[in-house]
Design a protein around this motif. Sequence first.
Motif, PDB file in Angstrom:
ATOM      1  N   THR A  36      78.102 -11.889  44.702  1.00 21.91           N
ATOM      2  CA  THR A  36      77.556 -11.223  45.957  1.00 21.91           C
ATOM      3  C   THR A  36      76.247 -12.249  46.216  1.00 21.91           C
ATOM      4  OG1 THR A  36      75.781  -9.877  44.872  1.00 21.91           O
ATOM      5  CG2 THR A  36      77.964  -9.059  45.046  1.00 21.91           C
ATOM      6  N   ALA A  37      75.984 -12.179  47.410  1.00 20.22           N
ATOM      7  CA  ALA A  37      74.517 -12.694  48.125  1.00 20.22           C
ATOM      8  C   ALA A  37      73.466 -12.592  47.203  1.00 20.22           C
ATOM      9  CB  ALA A  37      74.376 -12.529  49.482  1.00 20.22           C
ATOM     10  N   ASN A  38      73.173 -11.263  46.724  1.00 21.28           N
ATOM     11  CA  ASN A  38      71.940 -10.725  46.070  1.00 21.28           C
ATOM     12  C   ASN A  38      72.209 -11.192  44.510  1.00 21.28           C
ATOM     13  OD1 ASN A  38      71.107  -9.309  47.859  1.00 21.28           O
ATOM     14  ND2 ASN A  38      72.074  -7.389  47.235  1.00 21.28           N
ATOM     15  N   GLN A  39      73.219 -11.519  44.050  1.00 21.65           N
ATOM     16  CA  GLN A  39      73.544 -12.050  42.657  1.00 21.65           C
ATOM     17  C   GLN A  39      72.958 -13.672  42.613  1.00 21.65           C
ATOM     18  OE1 GLN A  39      77.711 -11.088  41.936  1.00 21.65           O
ATOM     19  NE2 GLN A  39      77.111  -9.617  40.395  1.00 21.65           N
ATOM     20  N   GLU A  41      71.098 -15.155  44.899  1.00 24.29           N
ATOM     21  CA  GLU A  41      69.816 -15.027  45.078  1.00 24.29           C
ATOM     22  C   GLU A  41      68.946 -15.045  43.929  1.00 24.29           C
ATOM     23  OE1 GLU A  41      66.474 -15.975  47.289  1.00 24.29           O
ATOM     24  OE2 GLU A  41      68.483 -16.058  48.016  1.00 24.29           O
ATOM     25  N   GLU A  42      69.472 -13.982  43.077  1.00 29.07           N
ATOM     26  CA  GLU A  42      68.679 -13.672  41.656  1.00 29.07           C
ATOM     27  C   GLU A  42      68.981 -15.221  40.937  1.00 29.07           C
ATOM     28  OE1 GLU A  42      66.394 -12.246  38.891  1.00 29.07           O
ATOM     29  OE2 GLU A  42      66.774 -11.148  40.949  1.00 29.07           O
ATOM     30  N   LYS A  44      69.322 -18.097  41.968  1.00 27.97           N
ATOM     31  CA  LYS A  44      68.444 -19.256  42.577  1.00 27.97           C
ATOM     32  C   LYS A  44      67.033 -19.186  42.015  1.00 27.97           C
ATOM     33  CE  LYS A  44      66.411 -20.858  46.576  1.00 27.97           C
ATOM     34  NZ  LYS A  44      64.918 -20.141  47.317  1.00 27.97           N
ATOM     35  N   LYS A  45      66.528 -17.815  42.011  1.00 31.54           N
ATOM     36  CA  LYS A  45      64.976 -17.673  41.482  1.00 31.54           C
ATOM     37  C   LYS A  45      64.917 -18.044  40.076  1.00 31.54           C
ATOM     38  CE  LYS A  45      64.276 -13.409  44.397  1.00 31.54           C
ATOM     39  NZ  LYS A  45      64.249 -11.919  44.389  1.00 31.54           N
ATOM     40  N   TYR A  50      69.593 -23.740  44.946  1.00 36.96           N
ATOM     41  CA  TYR A  50      70.950 -23.568  44.975  1.00 36.96           C
ATOM     42  C   TYR A  50      71.717 -24.780  44.570  1.00 36.96           C
ATOM     43  CZ  TYR A  50      70.170 -19.571  48.190  1.00 36.96           C
ATOM     44  OH  TYR A  50      69.643 -18.234  48.425  1.00 36.96           O
ATOM     45  N   LYS A  77      74.193 -22.764  49.632  1.00 35.54           N
ATOM     46  CA  LYS A  77      74.400 -21.384  49.227  1.00 35.54           C
ATOM     47  C   LYS A  77      75.637 -20.889  49.957  1.00 35.54           C
ATOM     48  CE  LYS A  77      72.320 -17.038  50.869  1.00 35.54           C
ATOM     49  NZ  LYS A  77      70.919 -16.341  51.497  1.00 35.54           N
TER      50      LYS A  77
END
Length: 117
Positions: A36-39, A41-42, A44-45, A50, A77
């Motif tokens: 998912t986009a949230n996964q 993003e996590e 990437k942090k 990316y 991304k």
Amino acid sequence: MKKIFYLKTCDTCKRILSVHDFSDFELQDIKSEPITANQLEEMKKLAGSYEALFSRRAKKYKQLGLKDQTLSEEQIKHYILDDYTFLKRPVILDGKMIFIGSEKKNLVALANHLNNK
């Protein structure tokens, strides 16, 4: 979070998963259960970009002519979210630690991390 993003048909992923005890990790086959986009993003942090998560070995990388382009972080991304083959694998998350791909230095760091727990 203890999670592994992998491809169950990938021999390299299978080999890495067989070397260590990952019984307390959640496994996510990225082909049958896309990230998912949230996964992302996590990831990437923890990874810093990316770009660090992007696989240039994907067949579509050459097919789409991406090797001849300079991709922005947003484009990278998009490609990772659009097609699971663009994610370097496996991606192993253990708390605030991330291990990306199958390069030898990454596997050594992973082994050291797991052995020092």
